[in-house]
Design a protein around this motif. Structure first.
Motif, PDB file in Angstrom:
ATOM      1  N   ASP A  27       0.847  -1.086  -0.074  1.00 62.95           N
ATOM      2  CA  ASP A  27       0.128  -0.079  -0.031  1.00 62.95           C
ATOM      3  C   ASP A  27       0.848   1.242  -0.013  1.00 62.95           C
ATOM      4  O   ASP A  27       1.830   1.308   0.561  1.00 62.95           O
ATOM      5  CB  ASP A  27      -0.877  -0.001   1.263  1.00 62.95           C
ATOM      6  CG  ASP A  27      -1.662  -0.920   1.134  1.00 62.95           C
ATOM      7  OD1 ASP A  27      -2.540  -1.423   0.350  1.00 62.95           O
ATOM      8  OD2 ASP A  27      -1.918  -2.024   2.117  1.00 62.95           O
ATOM      9  N   ASP A  28       0.299   2.352  -0.480  1.00 62.82           N
ATOM     10  CA  ASP A  28       0.819   3.572  -0.616  1.00 62.82           C
ATOM     11  C   ASP A  28       2.497   3.784  -1.018  1.00 62.82           C
ATOM     12  O   ASP A  28       3.199   4.507  -0.126  1.00 62.82           O
ATOM     13  CB  ASP A  28       0.864   4.396   0.569  1.00 62.82           C
ATOM     14  CG  ASP A  28       1.110   5.821   0.713  1.00 62.82           C
ATOM     15  OD1 ASP A  28       0.783   6.573  -0.402  1.00 62.82           O
ATOM     16  OD2 ASP A  28       1.308   6.469   1.598  1.00 62.82           O
ATOM     17  N   TRP A  30       5.590   4.844  -3.067  1.00 59.33           N
ATOM     18  CA  TRP A  30       6.296   6.244  -3.538  1.00 59.33           C
ATOM     19  C   TRP A  30       7.608   6.183  -3.646  1.00 59.33           C
ATOM     20  O   TRP A  30       8.184   5.385  -2.765  1.00 59.33           O
ATOM     21  CB  TRP A  30       5.465   7.393  -2.894  1.00 59.33           C
ATOM     22  CG  TRP A  30       6.004   7.589  -1.576  1.00 59.33           C
ATOM     23  CD1 TRP A  30       5.479   6.843  -0.425  1.00 59.33           C
ATOM     24  CD2 TRP A  30       6.960   8.677  -1.190  1.00 59.33           C
ATOM     25  NE1 TRP A  30       6.020   7.369   0.864  1.00 59.33           N
ATOM     26  CE2 TRP A  30       7.166   8.387   0.529  1.00 59.33           C
ATOM     27  CE3 TRP A  30       7.648   9.537  -1.636  1.00 59.33           C
ATOM     28  CZ2 TRP A  30       7.742   9.187   1.349  1.00 59.33           C
ATOM     29  CZ3 TRP A  30       8.704  10.197  -0.931  1.00 59.33           C
ATOM     30  CH2 TRP A  30       8.762   9.935   0.619  1.00 59.33           C
ATOM     31  N   GLU A  95       6.410  -0.597   7.747  1.00 58.74           N
ATOM     32  CA  GLU A  95       6.236   0.570   6.871  1.00 58.74           C
ATOM     33  C   GLU A  95       7.703   1.017   6.487  1.00 58.74           C
ATOM     34  O   GLU A  95       8.300   1.031   7.181  1.00 58.74           O
ATOM     35  CB  GLU A  95       5.714   1.642   7.729  1.00 58.74           C
ATOM     36  CG  GLU A  95       5.860   3.043   6.921  1.00 58.74           C
ATOM     37  CD  GLU A  95       5.054   4.035   7.653  1.00 58.74           C
ATOM     38  OE1 GLU A  95       4.891   5.205   6.819  1.00 58.74           O
ATOM     39  OE2 GLU A  95       4.558   3.898   8.719  1.00 58.74           O
ATOM     40  N   PRO A 147       3.782  11.392   1.769  1.00 59.16           N
ATOM     41  CA  PRO A 147       2.393  12.193   1.182  1.00 59.16           C
ATOM     42  C   PRO A 147       2.154  13.701   1.941  1.00 59.16           C
ATOM     43  O   PRO A 147       2.385  13.875   2.870  1.00 59.16           O
ATOM     44  CB  PRO A 147       1.415  11.329   1.538  1.00 59.16           C
ATOM     45  CG  PRO A 147       1.934  10.090   2.079  1.00 59.16           C
ATOM     46  CD  PRO A 147       3.476  10.380   2.309  1.00 59.16           C
TER      47      PRO A 147
END
Length: 148
Positions: A27-28, A30, A95, A147
């Motif tokens: 997920d997410d 970048w 993460e 973000p």
């Protein structure tokens, strides 16, 4: 009756979902955009596995070298170093973030510009074998740590 509509809807739903393979979801994702002639950048994301697993390898066509890295204190200094694997405990979200575990993309072929889609292949190992998960990570601006 348009028989192609269900397939198109299915494809749209598939593309909107986070990457998920064999109990692993990404997920997410970048990547930090770079300036001209910068030869390295970091990639970040959240990885969740339904079973105990390990991230054992990363690759990207934009970099000659891709490594799993950690940031750790060495005395009074923060140091970054490559690690051979990253544990992905069952049910936990790991993460990868600036200042912590992350993917380093080294010897970049070209500048990574804001908005670029960066392909990254993650090799995950479980008790049942290895699987490669391919993702596309958008490049975000230099000014932030994630973000906005």
């Amino acid at each position: 009756m348009n028989l192609h509509l269900p397939a198109a809807l299915l494809a749209a739903l598939f593309l909107a979902m986070p990457a998920a393979h064999a109990g692993v979801s990404i997920d997410d994702p970048w990547v930090r955009a770079t300036v001209a002639r910068q030869k390295a950048t970091g990639a970040f994301m959240k990885i969740t596995s339904s079973v105990d697993a390990r991230l054992i390898e990363v690759r990207s066509p934009i970099a000659a070298v891709a490594e799993i890295h950690e940031m750790a204190m060495d005395g009074d200094k923060m140091k970054m170093r490559a690690i051979p694997a990253l544990a992905l405990p069952a049910g936990a979200t790991v993460e990868l973030r600036p200042g912590g575990h992350h993917v380093m993309l080294l010897d970049l072929a070209a500048q990574v510009k804001e908005g670029d889609a960066v392909p990254i292949a993650l090799t995950i190992e479980t008790a049942n074998g290895r699987e490669t998960v391919e993702i596309s990570a958008p490049a975000r601006p230099l000014r932030g740590h994630g973000p906005d």
